[in-house]
Motif scaffolding. Structure first.
Motif, short mmCIF file in Angstrom:
data_model
loop_
_atom_site.label_atom_id
_atom_site.label_comp_id
_atom_site.label_asym_id
_atom_site.label_seq_id
_atom_site.Cartn_x
_atom_site.Cartn_y
_atom_site.Cartn_z
N ALA A 1 0.85 -1.19 0.00
CA ALA A 1 0.00 0.00 0.00
C ALA A 1 0.88 1.24 0.00
N ALA A 2 0.47 2.24 -0.74
CA ALA A 2 1.23 3.50 -0.81
C ALA A 2 1.41 4.08 0.59
N LEU A 3 2.59 4.64 0.83
CA LEU A 3 2.91 5.16 2.16
C LEU A 3 2.18 6.47 2.43
N ASN A 4 1.66 6.59 3.64
CA ASN A 4 1.05 7.84 4.07
C ASN A 4 2.13 8.65 4.79
N PHE A 5 2.87 9.44 4.03
CA PHE A 5 4.00 10.18 4.60
C PHE A 5 3.56 11.22 5.63
N ASP A 6 2.31 11.65 5.55
CA ASP A 6 1.82 12.65 6.49
C ASP A 6 1.50 12.04 7.86
N ASP A 7 1.38 10.72 7.91
CA ASP A 7 1.06 10.05 9.17
C ASP A 7 1.62 8.63 9.13
#
Length: 262
Positions: free
Chosen positions: A142-148
């Motif tokens: 799954a694409a990384l949630n860089f904001d969290d």
């Protein structure tokens, strides 16, 4: 015969890979987080395979300092390292846990542990070249949630697992060319689908299926020149599109440095 470090070697896939490689006479450096289980593992492998070229290293990946200490001990005590198999990991968890360092546990154990060892053991792998790194990832990506990234706002065990596994693949692709200059090849794989380990409820493939996949990437001479690739079981495949996004990979490297100091 090769000297091979396997993380997460005291149960599941890691243990089965260790038993398989021991039968072929390789020298094995086996990591776990429970000394008693580590000692039992050495005795079992020696009894079942006759291989005494074994050594146990202890580290709990819930603490970044212990991962770094593991690398330090390997660098100090070993003269060569032909293969690093980053296998230690957690499955999809039922509830959010924080590591001793305040990171979401799946992110730390599955990805940050892989990142730290890949980085810190590079000098020994270079000294032993041609050498290999095998990242045991997953088809669950799954694409990384860089904001969290630590999922403090919105936790999901599925997201946590899948983004940590995709990060392993992104790391592999990002560093492959750089490490190749040192004679180190690096590949990631999905070893098998839902093997019957302690982290899987409804198995599809068997552990021997996963063993074949990992061992092939670790020691098969036909793959000596493969690097920066993702394999689905024993076949080269395409990972999630994010793995091929240069900007996302650079962002991951900056974040990894910030979170680990490595």
């Amino acid at each position: 015969m090769k000297t091979i470090l396997i993380t997460g070697a005291t149960d599941g896939l890691g243990k089965a890979v260790a038993l398989d490689l021991a039968k072929d006479g390789h020298r094995l450096l086996l990591h776990g987080r429970n000394p008693k289980r580590g000692e039992a593992l050495l005795k079992q492998i020696e009894k079942e395979t006759g291989n005494t070229r074994l050594k146990y290293y202890n580290a709990d990946f819930a603490e970044l300092s212990q991962i770094k200490q593991l690398a330090k001990e390997v660098l100090e005590q070993e003269q060569e390292l032909d293969v690093l198999i980053n296998n230690a990991g957690l499955g999809i968890e039922a509830s959010r846990r924080s590591s001793e360092d305040g990171n979401e546990m799946l992110w730390q154990v599955n990805y940050l542990g892989t990142y730290i060892l890949t980085k810190l053991l590079r000098p020994l792998l270079k000294k032993s070249a041609p050498s290999r790194i095998v990242q045991v990832a997953s088809a669950g990506q799954a694409a990384l949630n860089f904001d969290d990234i630590n999922q403090e706002k919105n936790w999901s065990g599925y997201q946590g697992y899948c983004q940590s596994k995709l990060a392993q693949i992104m790391l592999t692709i990002e560093l492959a060319d750089e490490y190749a200059k040192d004679g180190i090849s690096m590949n990631a794989l999905h070893p098998a689908s839902l093997m019957p380990t302690k982290i899987v409820q409804s198995p599809i493939d068997t552990i021997p299926d996963g063993v074949k996949s990992v061992v092939k990437l670790a020691v098969n001479e036909k793959l000596a020149n493969a690097s920066g690739k993702y394999f689905f079981k024993r076949t080269q495949d395409k990972a999630d599109a994010t793995a091929y996004d240069e900007q996302a990979r650079r962002q991951l490297m900056e974040l990894s440095l910030k979170m680990t100091g490595v």
